[in-house]
Design a protein around this motif. Structure first.
Motif, mmCIF file in Angstrom:
data_model
loop_
_atom_site.group_PDB
_atom_site.id
_atom_site.type_symbol
_atom_site.label_atom_id
_atom_site.label_comp_id
_atom_site.label_asym_id
_atom_site.label_seq_id
_atom_site.Cartn_x
_atom_site.Cartn_y
_atom_site.Cartn_z
ATOM 1 N N GLY B 78 -31.685 -88.067 -27.928
ATOM 2 C CA GLY B 78 -31.576 -88.795 -29.190
ATOM 3 C C GLY B 78 -30.157 -89.039 -29.659
ATOM 4 N N ASN B 79 -29.183 -88.465 -28.967
ATOM 5 C CA ASN B 79 -27.780 -88.643 -29.366
ATOM 6 C C ASN B 79 -26.959 -89.088 -28.154
ATOM 7 O OD1 ASN B 79 -27.706 -87.619 -32.263
ATOM 8 N ND2 ASN B 79 -28.723 -85.921 -31.208
ATOM 9 N N PRO B 80 -27.040 -90.386 -27.825
ATOM 10 C CA PRO B 80 -26.510 -90.852 -26.537
ATOM 11 C C PRO B 80 -24.990 -90.963 -26.492
ATOM 12 C CG PRO B 80 -27.269 -92.714 -27.816
ATOM 13 C CD PRO B 80 -27.610 -91.490 -28.621
ATOM 14 N N ASN B 81 -24.490 -91.006 -25.282
ATOM 15 C CA ASN B 81 -23.137 -91.481 -24.979
ATOM 16 C C ASN B 81 -23.171 -93.008 -24.998
ATOM 17 O OD1 ASN B 81 -21.328 -89.405 -24.524
ATOM 18 N ND2 ASN B 81 -21.414 -89.516 -22.291
ATOM 19 N N VAL B 82 -22.037 -93.617 -25.339
ATOM 20 C CA VAL B 82 -21.955 -95.081 -25.303
ATOM 21 C C VAL B 82 -20.716 -95.489 -24.523
ATOM 22 C CG1 VAL B 82 -21.715 -97.183 -26.683
ATOM 23 C CG2 VAL B 82 -23.113 -95.293 -27.547
ATOM 24 N N VAL B 83 -20.874 -96.362 -23.546
ATOM 25 C CA VAL B 83 -19.735 -96.970 -22.866
ATOM 26 C C VAL B 83 -19.910 -98.483 -22.946
ATOM 27 C CG1 VAL B 83 -18.532 -97.313 -20.656
ATOM 28 C CG2 VAL B 83 -19.301 -95.022 -21.323
#
Lengths: 425, 425
Positions: B78-83
């Motif tokens: 529920g708390n993703p990494n973003v690239v």
């Protein structure tokens, strides 16, 4: 058969039942707020003994507003005080038998060899939190009363058995009983004195010291002020204060006690994050008060000490440690050694043990201070169990000592209250 | 108009929008486990910029089993990494722009003048937890990219923008990005360096030291062993170790840092009850690691120090303090000062600020260690915001510095990646 022999024999014959009730009481782990199940065991027992029961929830306005009331508990409901009276035939001295039902938390369960509330028996010892402090003593009281009742001995004075809550947190239970009108010509509190007789009891009170810091990133910790480092200075000063206060204790009753009035640092909490500099540290502890010492002047001594520590540190000078007095508060007890209750108990001890009792000053506070200073009831503290086991892991009590204490207390009750035979025979 | 002037003008014209997004990010207080709302703001922004988005939940087996993985977090869902990638036209050097979205807890709210997540603006400063560490830097990255995109400047090399979780707890987010295949010819991490350029970064790791005592009643505290008193000995030894380790740091880049590699005691918890002697004390903290130091040998140094302290105390000899390495772990960074990325960034700085940048070693760990040692990506740490404000109450960032950093980073991106004009004009 003389009465003492009958008591001894009755206790011998009822050993299993006595052990069973102690086991039940330990198994009903009555930590703060959870006293009701253990009180239910007490109530059932007293009902069977035919005592006059008084069961009530404490917490009325008169209690909360009393100057000796000291508690951080918000809700007393569902966990009553119990008083059970054995009415005398009249003309004798009355006696309060006071035991507290609450026990301290069990601590780190991993350090216990067995379940802290097992009530397991091994080599004549019964194990579990509360066994020594002080369900063992409470069972001694119940057994003493049951022996007297079973042997149909009529007492002249009233015996007022009390099973109170909140002793470990400042005595609100006993204070409530006093305010409800329970006073007597004497009282025995069977806290774990290791069968020594304690006419004097150390008082004590809880303190909380809040130390401020300034938070910062741990990587540049020099930009902040670490509250833990400042708390270390405060704690080291508390250690010095303890030394200084104990040097002043000259009462020979304390001669065998390494630290007559200890300052115990019981708790510290600081910080939320390993890589942040913590901005607040909270220390909680217990300050011992000498039998003849005024509670207020002890408070002022610690507060003054904190003022001194602040003067020597630039940060603490600007952010002095904040001292609060909260929660537990036990008034010291100070009975004269030649009080009749002392001789009655000493003689009963000698009759059972065949030697003179050791008389000392207790190293810890009890509800005795409230009973004596607020309730005008002379108090002796005497009971089975060793202090070292109280509040410790693997707490235990010697079953034999519970029964010896029961026998001694039974004799003391008869001697103090007077028996019917003086009147009718 | 030269390109630098256009960038400056664009930033000037878009000041309000830039401030607004920083405010939104601060208001979405992204403490550990609560990063998703702030990431949503980032995702929306990157989508509008037309970047190629890669959004994923970290925590796969390859991450958890990686030797550089260090985290006590059980659930990353529920708390993703973003690239978000801005694809270049080819032939240029690629650049990672890395910022972390997680913020440390706000501490004692009473110490904050306003709501810690207010995003309030006053006198050119934007306030709130995370403003300096490091949402301000992240906004500089977004503004730099938006300026380049809006001005229709074509880059040759790829720009890979990363908004990662878990930096404050050991870099699992950046490690996951490395393992997902994100590497580049260089990287800029805009942590709050106060606009200084940090080729070297202090590493760090979290430790937990468990100190045993023996519980007892506080009134006979001499029957127990106070874990807090023993913890005081341990902590005082940690202070000595910090002194000894820092005396060995001779790198001139650290000459202005009072404590180049601090040992921060961030947390202590001990005791449950003011009138019991506590039987366990747990200390947690952060140990700084020098840029050229091996993590393992730093661990051994602290462990050896605990062995030495145990030798001098009878109780600790029998119950030695237990050292664990847990949670946060930041590998140090150690870029050569004459690396091309250093000169590109320095020249961009000079072009904007009209003076040479200050080059120092960072006093704290960043995700740069993982990017460089695991991801083979040369890293420079440079960003707006002052370290003193990070992790502190009333954290703030200078809005002007966010925009200066954006301008400098925009120029550096163009210089590093190369612009289309080299090819098409």
């Amino acid at each position: 058969m003389v009465i003492q022999q009958k008591i001894k024999q009755w206790l011998e014959e009822n050993k299993q039942r006595g052990v069973r009730i102690l086991q039940q009481l330990v198994q009903e782990g009555s930590t703060r707020g959870n006293e009701s199940s253990a009180q239910a065991v007490i109530i059932e027992k007293c009902r069977k003994l035919g005592l006059t029961l008084d069961i009530w929830e404490i917490g009325k306005e008169a209690l909360i507003k009393h100057p000796a009331f000291s508690s951080d508990r918000k809700d007393f409901s569902g966990n009553p005080n119990v008083v059970a009276t054995l009415k005398g035939t009249g003309g004798g001295r009355s006696l309060i038998l006071n035991g507290h039902i609450d026990v301290v938390p069990e601590g780190d369960r991993n350090d216990w060899e067995h379940d802290p509330f097992s009530g397991r028996i091994e080599d004549g010892k019964l194990y579990g939190r509360g066994s020594t402090d002080m369900k063992g003593g409470t069972v001694s009281l119940l057994l003493a009363m049951e022996a007297i009742i079973s042997l149909d001995i009529k007492l002249k004075g009233d015996v007022i058995f009390q099973s109170v809550i909140e002793e470990e947190s400042g005595g609100a239970g006993t204070l409530a009983a006093v305010l409800r009108g329970y006073k007597a010509d004497g009282a025995i509190i069977p806290e774990p004195t290791n069968m020594k007789i304690f006419p004097k009891q150390q008082g004590s009170m809880w303190f909380r010291i809040t130390v401020k810091g300034r938070s910062a990133h741990g990587g540049t910790r020099y930009e902040g002020v670490n509250a833990i480092e400042k708390a270390m200075i405060v704690m080291s000063k508390l250690q010095d204060l303890e030394k200084a206060r104990n040097l002043k204790i000259t009462d020979p009753l304390y001669s065998k006690i390494p630290i007559p009035i200890p300052i115990n640092i019981g708790k510290i909490n600081s910080g939320e994050w390993p890589s942040s500099v913590p901005d607040i540290a909270v220390i909680e502890g217990r300050m011992g008060v000498a039998p003849d010492e005024d509670m207020k002047s002890a408070e002022r001594e610690l507060e003054f000490c904190m003022k001194k520590v602040a003067e020597k540190d630039d940060w603490l000078k600007k952010n002095p440690p904040q001292v609060e007095w909260f929660g537990g508060r036990w008034i010291p007890g100070n009975l004269e050694e030649n009080h009749p209750l002392m001789s009655v108990l000493s003689e009963s001890y000698e009759a059972v043990k065949g030697k003179q009792p050791v008389v000392e000053a207790s190293p810890w506070g009890t509800d005795g201070g409230i009973l004596s200073r607020i309730g005008d009831t002379p108090v002796v503290v005497f009971g089975p169990g060793v202090t070292e086991a109280a509040h410790d892991v693997n707490e235990y009590i010697s079953i034999q000592e519970v029964f010896h204490a029961a026998e001694i207390i039974a004799l003391a009750i008869m001697e103090w209250c007077g028996t019917g035979s003086d009147r009718h025979n």
